[in-house]
Design a protein around this motif. Structure first.
Motif, PDB file in Angstrom:
ATOM      1  N   ARG A 110      68.721  71.870  35.118  1.00  0.00           N
ATOM      2  CA  ARG A 110      69.657  71.549  34.045  1.00  0.00           C
ATOM      3  C   ARG A 110      69.824  72.786  33.179  1.00  0.00           C
ATOM      4  NH1 ARG A 110      69.342  69.687  28.637  1.00  0.00           N
ATOM      5  NH2 ARG A 110      71.170  68.448  28.089  1.00  0.00           N
ATOM      6  N   ALA A 111      71.048  73.170  32.946  1.00  0.00           N
ATOM      7  CA  ALA A 111      71.361  74.280  32.056  1.00  0.00           C
ATOM      8  C   ALA A 111      72.320  73.766  30.993  1.00  0.00           C
ATOM      9  CB  ALA A 111      71.984  75.433  32.830  1.00  0.00           C
ATOM     10  N   VAL A 112      72.018  74.007  29.740  1.00  0.00           N
ATOM     11  CA  VAL A 112      72.874  73.538  28.657  1.00  0.00           C
ATOM     12  C   VAL A 112      74.172  74.331  28.631  1.00  0.00           C
ATOM     13  CG1 VAL A 112      73.061  73.297  26.151  1.00  0.00           C
ATOM     14  CG2 VAL A 112      70.915  72.740  27.300  1.00  0.00           C
ATOM     15  N   ASP A 113      74.110  75.637  28.857  1.00  0.00           N
ATOM     16  CA  ASP A 113      75.304  76.474  28.789  1.00  0.00           C
ATOM     17  C   ASP A 113      75.826  76.874  30.165  1.00  0.00           C
ATOM     18  OD1 ASP A 113      75.487  76.506  25.997  1.00  0.00           O
ATOM     19  OD2 ASP A 113      73.988  78.081  25.862  1.00  0.00           O
TER      20      ASP A 113
END
Length: 160
Positions: A110-113
Motif C-alpha cells: 500500500r502506498a499513500v502517494d
C-alpha cells in the motif's frame, strides 16, 4: 532495578543510582536483576541484565548512541508468530548483489502517494488479475500483444 528515571538512569534495590553501561544492550525494566559495578569516580554502571521475570519484551539499544548497526556475514531473524518493522521515516531494503525475495500466503503493498516499479523485465503470473484505475489507465509499448483462449471484450463509449 527498583525504578527507572527519565534521564536513562535507574535506582537499584540497594539505594544506589546507576546508569546502563554502553556495552549493556538490553534496556532495563523494573524488577530486573543486574550486575552493577562501581567506578573509581563514584559512578555505578549496570553491566548486564542477569535475570528478568518471564514473558514480556526485551528491547535492545546502545545508551548514548544515535544508531545501532548489526554487521555480520549472515544475519537471520526468526519469530514464531510475527515480525514487525516500523519507522517514522524512510525504510530501505537493498540486496545489491543478489535477489530480494518476499514470500507469504498473501502479500499486501500500500502506498499513500505513489508506487513506482522499475525493472528490465517484469513478469507476473496470476490465476486472476484484476486492475482497476479510477482515472487514466495507459499501457504503452513499441509492440502490444493481447491474446485470449476464448474471448476478448472491449467496451467503451468510443473506441479509437
Amino acid at each position: 532495578v527498583a525504578m527507572l528515571f527519565d534521564d536513562g538512569g535507574c535506582l537499584l534495590d540497594d539505594g544506589r543510582r546507576a546508569r546502563r553501561a554502553f556495552g549493556c544492550l538490553v534496556e532495563l525494566q523494573p524488577g530486573d536483576r543486574v550486575l552493577a559495578a562501581g567506578c573509581a569516580d563514584g559512578e555505578t554502571h549496570v553491566l548486564q541484565v542477569m535475570a528478568r521475570a518471564p514473558g514480556g519484551e526485551a528491547a535492545l539499544s546502545a545508551p548514548g548512541a544515535q544508531a545501532l548497526a548489526l554487521r555480520q556475514r549472515r544475519l537471520a531473524l526468526h519469530a514464531q508468530e510475527r515480525v514487525d518493522i516500523g519507522c517514522a521515516g524512510d525504510v530501505a531494503v537493498t540486496a545489491a548483489g543478489g535477489s530480494l525475495s518476499l514470500e507469504g500466503r498473501s502479500v499486501f503493498v500500500r502506498a499513500v502517494d505513489s508506487l513506482i516499479q522499475q525493472a528490465e523485465h517484469l513478469i507476473g503470473r496470476a490465476g486472476q488479475f484484476l486492475l482497476d484505475a479510477r482515472g487514466l489507465l495507459r499501457l504503452h509499448g513499441e509492440h502490444a500483444l493481447i491474446t485470449a483462449e476464448r474471448d476478448v471484450k472491449v467496451d467503451a463509449d468510443r473506441i479509437s
